[in-house]
Design a protein around this motif. Structure first.
Motif, PDB file in Angstrom:
ATOM      1  N   ALA A  47       0.833  -1.187   0.000  1.00 27.48           N
ATOM      2  CA  ALA A  47       0.000   0.000   0.000  1.00 27.48           C
ATOM      3  C   ALA A  47       0.871   1.242   0.000  1.00 27.48           C
ATOM      4  CB  ALA A  47      -0.932   0.005   1.201  1.00 27.48           C
ATOM      5  N   GLY A  48       2.016   1.229   0.700  1.00 23.08           N
ATOM      6  CA  GLY A  48       2.929   2.373   0.734  1.00 23.08           C
ATOM      7  C   GLY A  48       3.569   2.587  -0.613  1.00 23.08           C
ATOM      8  N   GLY A  49       3.830   1.502  -1.322  1.00 18.57           N
ATOM      9  CA  GLY A  49       4.425   1.600  -2.646  1.00 18.57           C
ATOM     10  C   GLY A  49       3.490   2.253  -3.626  1.00 18.57           C
ATOM     11  N   SER A  50       2.214   1.975  -3.497  1.00 17.04           N
ATOM     12  CA  SER A  50       1.266   2.558  -4.441  1.00 17.04           C
ATOM     13  C   SER A  50       1.117   4.050  -4.188  1.00 17.04           C
ATOM     14  CB  SER A  50      -0.058   1.809  -4.378  1.00 17.04           C
ATOM     15  OG  SER A  50      -1.058   2.512  -3.753  1.00 17.04           O
ATOM     16  N   ALA A  51       1.244   4.498  -2.945  1.00 16.85           N
ATOM     17  CA  ALA A  51       1.169   5.928  -2.638  1.00 16.85           C
ATOM     18  C   ALA A  51       2.359   6.645  -3.261  1.00 16.85           C
ATOM     19  CB  ALA A  51       1.128   6.159  -1.138  1.00 16.85           C
ATOM     20  N   ASN A  52       3.546   5.987  -3.198  1.00 13.81           N
ATOM     21  CA  ASN A  52       4.730   6.580  -3.830  1.00 13.81           C
ATOM     22  C   ASN A  52       4.570   6.633  -5.343  1.00 13.81           C
ATOM     23  OD1 ASN A  52       6.060   7.068  -1.449  1.00 13.81           O
ATOM     24  ND2 ASN A  52       7.187   5.130  -1.468  1.00 13.81           N
ATOM     25  N   ASP A  53       3.974   5.570  -5.891  1.00 15.18           N
ATOM     26  CA  ASP A  53       3.729   5.554  -7.335  1.00 15.18           C
ATOM     27  C   ASP A  53       2.763   6.658  -7.739  1.00 15.18           C
ATOM     28  OD1 ASP A  53       5.434   3.445  -7.693  1.00 15.18           O
ATOM     29  OD2 ASP A  53       3.839   1.912  -7.761  1.00 15.18           O
TER      30      ASP A  53
ATOM     31  N   PHE B 285       4.607   9.911  -7.642  1.00 15.43           N
ATOM     32  CA  PHE B 285       5.509   9.981  -8.793  1.00 15.43           C
ATOM     33  C   PHE B 285       4.720  10.242 -10.075  1.00 15.43           C
ATOM     34  CE2 PHE B 285       8.244   7.965 -12.063  1.00 15.43           C
ATOM     35  CZ  PHE B 285       9.354   8.792 -11.896  1.00 15.43           C
ATOM     36  N   ASP B 286       3.580   9.546 -10.222  1.00 15.57           N
ATOM     37  CA  ASP B 286       2.725   9.755 -11.398  1.00 15.57           C
ATOM     38  C   ASP B 286       2.186  11.183 -11.436  1.00 15.57           C
ATOM     39  OD1 ASP B 286       3.095   7.227 -12.390  1.00 15.57           O
ATOM     40  OD2 ASP B 286       1.211   6.424 -11.574  1.00 15.57           O
ATOM     41  N   SER B 287       1.798  11.724 -10.285  1.00 17.74           N
ATOM     42  CA  SER B 287       1.259  13.087 -10.262  1.00 17.74           C
ATOM     43  C   SER B 287       2.340  14.103 -10.639  1.00 17.74           C
ATOM     44  CB  SER B 287       0.641  13.418  -8.908  1.00 17.74           C
ATOM     45  OG  SER B 287       1.632  13.514  -7.919  1.00 17.74           O
TER      46      SER B 287
END
Length: 141
Positions: free
Chosen positions: A2-8, A11-13
């Protein structure tokens, strides 16, 4: 994960904001360029139109003045000159000057210039329109 997806997402934003800012800059530049192009086009068109109008008006005044000068002459040479002046006046009258979009306009202007040169040759006067304009620029009323 879940933490990885927040970083993604972060990064995407960041990547998407770069793309979004690029698109906004492009659109804004395109709009400004369009406005400036229209303004510059209008300025160029009015300037070019005024120059063309001055030239044609000069030809008209030139032909009228010379026709008045030669109207009382009876010799064959003067009649030939008057006939050429009348042909120049007829070309001016039938030119599509009211319609600047006319495809024949440039062709008609070239015909006018050629006829003007012919008339000047018959009258033994200089045929360069720019010489007349340059010489009269200091005249004031």
């Amino acid at each position: 994960m879940a933490g990885g997806s927040a970083n993604d997402d972060l990064f995407d934003s960041v990547l998407m904001s770069d793309n979004r800012l690029y698109q906004e800059g492009y659109r804004e530049g395109f709009e400004r360029g369009t406005r400036r192009g229209l303004r510059d086009g209008r300025l160029h068109g009015s300037s070019h139109g005024a120059t063309m109008s001055t030239e044609i008006s000069f030809y008209y005044g030139f032909a009228i003045a010379w026709k008045c000068i030669l109207q009382d002459s009876t010799d064959a040479k003067s009649r030939k000159r008057v006939k050429a002046l009348e042909a120049l006046l007829a070309l001016i009258q039938k030119s599509p000057l009211e319609n600047p979009q006319s495809p024949k306009l440039q062709e008609d202007i070239e015909k006018l210039r050629a006829k003007f040169r012919q008339v000047c040759s018959l009258l033994n006067v200089p045929a360069d329109f720019k010489d007349y304009v340059k010489n009269s620029s200091g005249v004031t009323f």
